[in-house]
Design a protein around this motif. Structure first.
Motif, PDB file in Angstrom:
ATOM      1  N   ASN A  57      17.622  -8.697  -6.711  1.00 43.29           N
ATOM      2  CA  ASN A  57      17.338  -7.850  -7.868  1.00 43.29           C
ATOM      3  C   ASN A  57      16.907  -8.699  -9.059  1.00 43.29           C
ATOM      4  O   ASN A  57      17.555  -9.707  -9.374  1.00 43.29           O
ATOM      5  CB  ASN A  57      18.560  -7.023  -8.242  1.00 43.29           C
ATOM      6  CG  ASN A  57      18.735  -5.805  -7.350  1.00 43.29           C
ATOM      7  OD1 ASN A  57      18.676  -5.913  -6.124  1.00 43.29           O
ATOM      8  ND2 ASN A  57      18.946  -4.656  -7.948  1.00 43.29           N
ATOM      9  N   PHE A  58      15.816  -8.293  -9.702  1.00 43.74           N
ATOM     10  CA  PHE A  58      15.327  -9.020 -10.872  1.00 43.74           C
ATOM     11  C   PHE A  58      15.396  -8.104 -12.093  1.00 43.74           C
ATOM     12  O   PHE A  58      15.198  -6.894 -11.996  1.00 43.74           O
ATOM     13  CB  PHE A  58      13.890  -9.504 -10.647  1.00 43.74           C
ATOM     14  CG  PHE A  58      12.943  -8.443 -10.151  1.00 43.74           C
ATOM     15  CD1 PHE A  58      12.298  -7.576 -11.023  1.00 43.74           C
ATOM     16  CD2 PHE A  58      12.684  -8.323  -8.790  1.00 43.74           C
ATOM     17  CE1 PHE A  58      11.430  -6.604 -10.571  1.00 43.74           C
ATOM     18  CE2 PHE A  58      11.815  -7.351  -8.312  1.00 43.74           C
ATOM     19  CZ  PHE A  58      11.182  -6.481  -9.210  1.00 43.74           C
ATOM     20  N   PRO A  59      15.719  -8.655 -13.280  1.00 43.48           N
ATOM     21  CA  PRO A  59      15.823  -7.819 -14.484  1.00 43.48           C
ATOM     22  C   PRO A  59      14.462  -7.299 -14.911  1.00 43.48           C
ATOM     23  O   PRO A  59      13.468  -8.029 -14.878  1.00 43.48           O
ATOM     24  CB  PRO A  59      16.408  -8.777 -15.529  1.00 43.48           C
ATOM     25  CG  PRO A  59      16.027 -10.141 -15.040  1.00 43.48           C
ATOM     26  CD  PRO A  59      16.014 -10.071 -13.534  1.00 43.48           C
ATOM     27  N   VAL A  60      14.407  -6.025 -15.312  1.00 39.76           N
ATOM     28  CA  VAL A  60      13.149  -5.440 -15.767  1.00 39.76           C
ATOM     29  C   VAL A  60      13.262  -4.856 -17.169  1.00 39.76           C
ATOM     30  O   VAL A  60      12.258  -4.645 -17.845  1.00 39.76           O
ATOM     31  CB  VAL A  60      12.657  -4.346 -14.800  1.00 39.76           C
ATOM     32  CG1 VAL A  60      12.306  -4.939 -13.452  1.00 39.76           C
ATOM     33  CG2 VAL A  60      13.698  -3.243 -14.639  1.00 39.76           C
ATOM     34  N   HIS A  67      14.116  -4.277  -7.384  1.00 41.92           N
ATOM     35  CA  HIS A  67      13.968  -5.140  -6.211  1.00 41.92           C
ATOM     36  C   HIS A  67      12.741  -4.701  -5.429  1.00 41.92           C
ATOM     37  O   HIS A  67      12.220  -3.597  -5.614  1.00 41.92           O
ATOM     38  CB  HIS A  67      15.214  -5.109  -5.319  1.00 41.92           C
ATOM     39  CG  HIS A  67      15.521  -3.748  -4.742  1.00 41.92           C
ATOM     40  ND1 HIS A  67      14.767  -3.168  -3.739  1.00 41.92           N
ATOM     41  CD2 HIS A  67      16.498  -2.854  -5.031  1.00 41.92           C
ATOM     42  CE1 HIS A  67      15.262  -1.995  -3.429  1.00 41.92           C
ATOM     43  NE2 HIS A  67      16.317  -1.775  -4.206  1.00 41.92           N
ATOM     44  N   LEU A  68      12.291  -5.557  -4.567  1.00 36.34           N
ATOM     45  CA  LEU A  68      11.131  -5.259  -3.738  1.00 36.34           C
ATOM     46  C   LEU A  68      11.397  -4.033  -2.874  1.00 36.34           C
ATOM     47  O   LEU A  68      12.480  -3.885  -2.317  1.00 36.34           O
ATOM     48  CB  LEU A  68      10.833  -6.460  -2.833  1.00 36.34           C
ATOM     49  CG  LEU A  68       9.603  -6.339  -1.936  1.00 36.34           C
ATOM     50  CD1 LEU A  68       8.349  -6.739  -2.712  1.00 36.34           C
ATOM     51  CD2 LEU A  68       9.754  -7.235  -0.696  1.00 36.34           C
ATOM     52  N   LEU A  69      10.402  -3.149  -2.770  1.00 34.92           N
ATOM     53  CA  LEU A  69      10.468  -2.058  -1.801  1.00 34.92           C
ATOM     54  C   LEU A  69       9.871  -2.517  -0.473  1.00 34.92           C
ATOM     55  O   LEU A  69      10.388  -2.203   0.590  1.00 34.92           O
ATOM     56  CB  LEU A  69       9.744  -0.822  -2.325  1.00 34.92           C
ATOM     57  CG  LEU A  69      10.304  -0.205  -3.623  1.00 34.92           C
ATOM     58  CD1 LEU A  69       9.592   1.103  -3.939  1.00 34.92           C
ATOM     59  CD2 LEU A  69      11.806   0.014  -3.528  1.00 34.92           C
ATOM     60  N   GLY A  70       8.756  -3.235  -0.533  1.00 38.19           N
ATOM     61  CA  GLY A  70       8.237  -3.896   0.659  1.00 38.19           C
ATOM     62  C   GLY A  70       7.190  -3.152   1.448  1.00 38.19           C
ATOM     63  O   GLY A  70       6.613  -3.702   2.395  1.00 38.19           O
ATOM     64  N   GLY A  71       6.907  -1.897   1.086  1.00 36.94           N
ATOM     65  CA  GLY A  71       5.929  -1.139   1.846  1.00 36.94           C
ATOM     66  C   GLY A  71       4.542  -1.749   1.804  1.00 36.94           C
ATOM     67  O   GLY A  71       3.863  -1.857   2.835  1.00 36.94           O
ATOM     68  N   ALA A  72       4.103  -2.159   0.630  1.00 34.56           N
ATOM     69  CA  ALA A  72       2.779  -2.762   0.495  1.00 34.56           C
ATOM     70  C   ALA A  72       2.709  -4.084   1.248  1.00 34.56           C
ATOM     71  O   ALA A  72       1.717  -4.378   1.923  1.00 34.56           O
ATOM     72  CB  ALA A  72       2.449  -2.969  -0.984  1.00 34.56           C
ATOM     73  N   LEU A  73       3.750  -4.883   1.136  1.00 31.15           N
ATOM     74  CA  LEU A  73       3.781  -6.171   1.822  1.00 31.15           C
ATOM     75  C   LEU A  73       3.655  -5.984   3.333  1.00 31.15           C
ATOM     76  O   LEU A  73       2.856  -6.663   3.999  1.00 31.15           O
ATOM     77  CB  LEU A  73       5.088  -6.902   1.494  1.00 31.15           C
ATOM     78  CG  LEU A  73       5.305  -8.253   2.181  1.00 31.15           C
ATOM     79  CD1 LEU A  73       4.244  -9.249   1.756  1.00 31.15           C
ATOM     80  CD2 LEU A  73       6.699  -8.782   1.871  1.00 31.15           C
ATOM     81  N   ALA A  74       4.428  -5.058   3.877  1.00 30.40           N
ATOM     82  CA  ALA A  74       4.387  -4.822   5.321  1.00 30.40           C
ATOM     83  C   ALA A  74       3.033  -4.273   5.751  1.00 30.40           C
ATOM     84  O   ALA A  74       2.486  -4.682   6.787  1.00 30.40           O
ATOM     85  CB  ALA A  74       5.507  -3.861   5.717  1.00 30.40           C
ATOM     86  N   ALA A  75       2.467  -3.358   4.972  1.00 30.97           N
ATOM     87  CA  ALA A  75       1.184  -2.752   5.340  1.00 30.97           C
ATOM     88  C   ALA A  75       0.078  -3.798   5.392  1.00 30.97           C
ATOM     89  O   ALA A  75      -0.758  -3.781   6.303  1.00 30.97           O
ATOM     90  CB  ALA A  75       0.832  -1.641   4.352  1.00 30.97           C
ATOM     91  N   VAL A  76       0.060  -4.705   4.414  1.00 32.33           N
ATOM     92  CA  VAL A  76      -1.002  -5.712   4.368  1.00 32.33           C
ATOM     93  C   VAL A  76      -0.807  -6.757   5.462  1.00 32.33           C
ATOM     94  O   VAL A  76      -1.768  -7.179   6.110  1.00 32.33           O
ATOM     95  CB  VAL A  76      -1.048  -6.390   2.984  1.00 32.33           C
ATOM     96  CG1 VAL A  76      -2.045  -7.540   2.976  1.00 32.33           C
ATOM     97  CG2 VAL A  76      -1.435  -5.372   1.910  1.00 32.33           C
ATOM     98  N   LEU A  77       0.411  -7.170   5.708  1.00 36.59           N
ATOM     99  CA  LEU A  77       0.654  -8.248   6.668  1.00 36.59           C
ATOM    100  C   LEU A  77       0.526  -7.797   8.117  1.00 36.59           C
ATOM    101  O   LEU A  77      -0.054  -8.509   8.944  1.00 36.59           O
ATOM    102  CB  LEU A  77       2.034  -8.856   6.442  1.00 36.59           C
ATOM    103  CG  LEU A  77       2.203  -9.740   5.199  1.00 36.59           C
ATOM    104  CD1 LEU A  77       3.636 -10.256   5.117  1.00 36.59           C
ATOM    105  CD2 LEU A  77       1.223 -10.913   5.206  1.00 36.59           C
ATOM    106  N   VAL A  78       1.086  -6.629   8.448  1.00 37.95           N
ATOM    107  CA  VAL A  78       1.119  -6.232   9.866  1.00 37.95           C
ATOM    108  C   VAL A  78       0.485  -4.883  10.141  1.00 37.95           C
ATOM    109  O   VAL A  78       0.469  -4.434  11.290  1.00 37.95           O
ATOM    110  CB  VAL A  78       2.570  -6.249  10.407  1.00 37.95           C
ATOM    111  CG1 VAL A  78       3.123  -7.663  10.418  1.00 37.95           C
ATOM    112  CG2 VAL A  78       3.478  -5.333   9.594  1.00 37.95           C
ATOM    113  N   GLY A  79      -0.046  -4.203   9.137  1.00 36.07           N
ATOM    114  CA  GLY A  79      -0.711  -2.924   9.357  1.00 36.07           C
ATOM    115  C   GLY A  79       0.163  -1.754   8.939  1.00 36.07           C
ATOM    116  O   GLY A  79       1.395  -1.859   8.903  1.00 36.07           O
ATOM    117  N   PRO A  80      -0.436  -0.613   8.626  1.00 39.83           N
ATOM    118  CA  PRO A  80       0.332   0.521   8.090  1.00 39.83           C
ATOM    119  C   PRO A  80       1.318   1.141   9.076  1.00 39.83           C
ATOM    120  O   PRO A  80       2.434   1.485   8.701  1.00 39.83           O
ATOM    121  CB  PRO A  80      -0.758   1.527   7.694  1.00 39.83           C
ATOM    122  CG  PRO A  80      -1.946   1.150   8.534  1.00 39.83           C
ATOM    123  CD  PRO A  80      -1.885  -0.341   8.671  1.00 39.83           C
TER     124      PRO A  80
END
Length: 347
Positions: A57-60, A67-80
């Motif tokens: 968790n990072f302060p905003v 914190h990261l949700l990760g959906g975009a990261l996963a979609a770009v790296l391994v596909g939707p």
């Protein structure tokens, strides 16, 4: 943004569960086309990495973290399709082992944190790839924007679900304004983390990034002071595929360090949803629900019986990464084998 039990009523939670199950089923079928010899070994790693980074968790804003949700990261790296499955595995492990996110709200969480983030990020990423330069910089820029937008989109999706099935009577306009306000800030952090991660993989193995397939960077020559594209050379023989082993090992080590060591220094402030829920009264009935796995020896990201907070949290993080990696890798290899059986290809 893990939704706990008690925020959404039973009928809407059940409906979200059906929608999430359908999304996972469709994704399992779609992932068969994505999980080739390059993606399959990395899909479980992506799930484990997302699990690890979600512990950071990072302060905003004052008294609020994200914190990261990760959906975009996963979609770009391994596909939707595979990306939806990655986030679903992470959320399942968090709910069952760590009592993070309600089990009755698992469908809501998969829909909001997995399906919405992946779909929004993937569509926006694909659209930006059409107009941005077909270079590593263009892929990284598209990743940044897609990740940034995916987070407030997820917040809006939660607000819509809450408008239909919220357990407390709170003005939806106020909830939407508060959710979007804080999650735009969280989205900036998401975008930075996602772009840096994708950029790092692009720098060493661009062929492993699903969203960078077809990436071309024509050779430039300086002629009379101007850069022009060089004439294409004769097509060389296709090189033997390189093993992703080094990337896999590096990713696992990074995830273990993040979850086992760096997580101790994460912000202790409530995340965006927790803060909005407390401020707006969304959590008024949440205390009536005890998490089904509250007695788990890993509940709240600590190992029961270990007195040292640093050691307890670190061990829990390492265990979480290991279990998520094992479950994710096993599931994705099973899907890969199913594809191979259907096509007669060699796994």
């Amino acid at each position: 943004m893990h939704v706990p039990d008690g925020f959404i009523n039973a009928p809407v939670s059940a409906a979200a569960g059906v929608a999430a199950a359908a999304a996972v089923a469709v994704s399992l079928r779609g992932a068969r086309k994505e999980l080739d010899e390059k993606v399959a070994p990395l899909a479980g790693l992506v799930a484990a990495f997302v699990f690890a980074v979600q512990m950071l968790n990072f302060p905003v804003a004052a008294g609020t973290s994200g914190h990261l949700l990760g959906g975009a990261l996963a979609a770009v790296l391994v596909g939707p399709w595979t990306g939806v499955l990655c986030i679903a595995v992470v959320l399942l492990m968090q709910g069952v082992l760590f009592a993070d996110g309600g089990l009755t709200a698992l469908g809501v969480n998969i829909t909001v944190m997995g399906l919405v983030t992946v779909v929004v990020a993937h569509l926006l990423f694909r659209g930006l790839r059409l107009v941005l330069p077909r270079t590593r910089g263009g892929v990284t820029a598209a990743t940044f924007v897609a990740a940034l937008v995916s987070v407030p989109a997820s917040a809006a999706a939660f607000t819509l679900i809450y408008a239909v099935g919220g357990t407390t009577d709170v003005p939806i306009g106020k909830v939407l304004t508060a959710m979007l306000g804080v999650h735009v800030l969280i989205g900036i952090g998401e975008a930075v983390i996602t772009a840096l991660t994708v950029g790092a993989v692009l720098a060493v193995r661009p062929d492993l990034v699903h969203g960078a397939r077809g990436l071309t960077a024509p050779l430039k020559l300086r002629v009379d002071g101007e850069l022009v594209d060089a004439a294409p050379a004769e097509t060389p023989a296709a090189p033997a595929p390189k093993s992703p082993k080094k990337v896999w090992i590096g990713g696992v080590v990074t995830a273990l360090v993040l979850a086992g060591v760096v997580s101790f220094y994460a912000s202790a402030s409530p995340d965006g949803l927790e803060k909005v829920a407390a401020d707006q009264g969304i959590d008024a009935k949440a205390e009536e629900y005890e998490h089904a796995t509250a007695d788990s020896p890993l509940a709240d990201y600590g190992v029961r019986g270990v007195d040292s907070a640093r050691l307890s949290g670190g061990l829990a993080g390492v265990i979480g990464v290991g279990v998520t990696l094992a479950v994710g890798t096993g599931a994705f290899w099973a899907v890969r084998r199913r594809r191979a059986a259907e096509t007669g290809a060699r796994v």
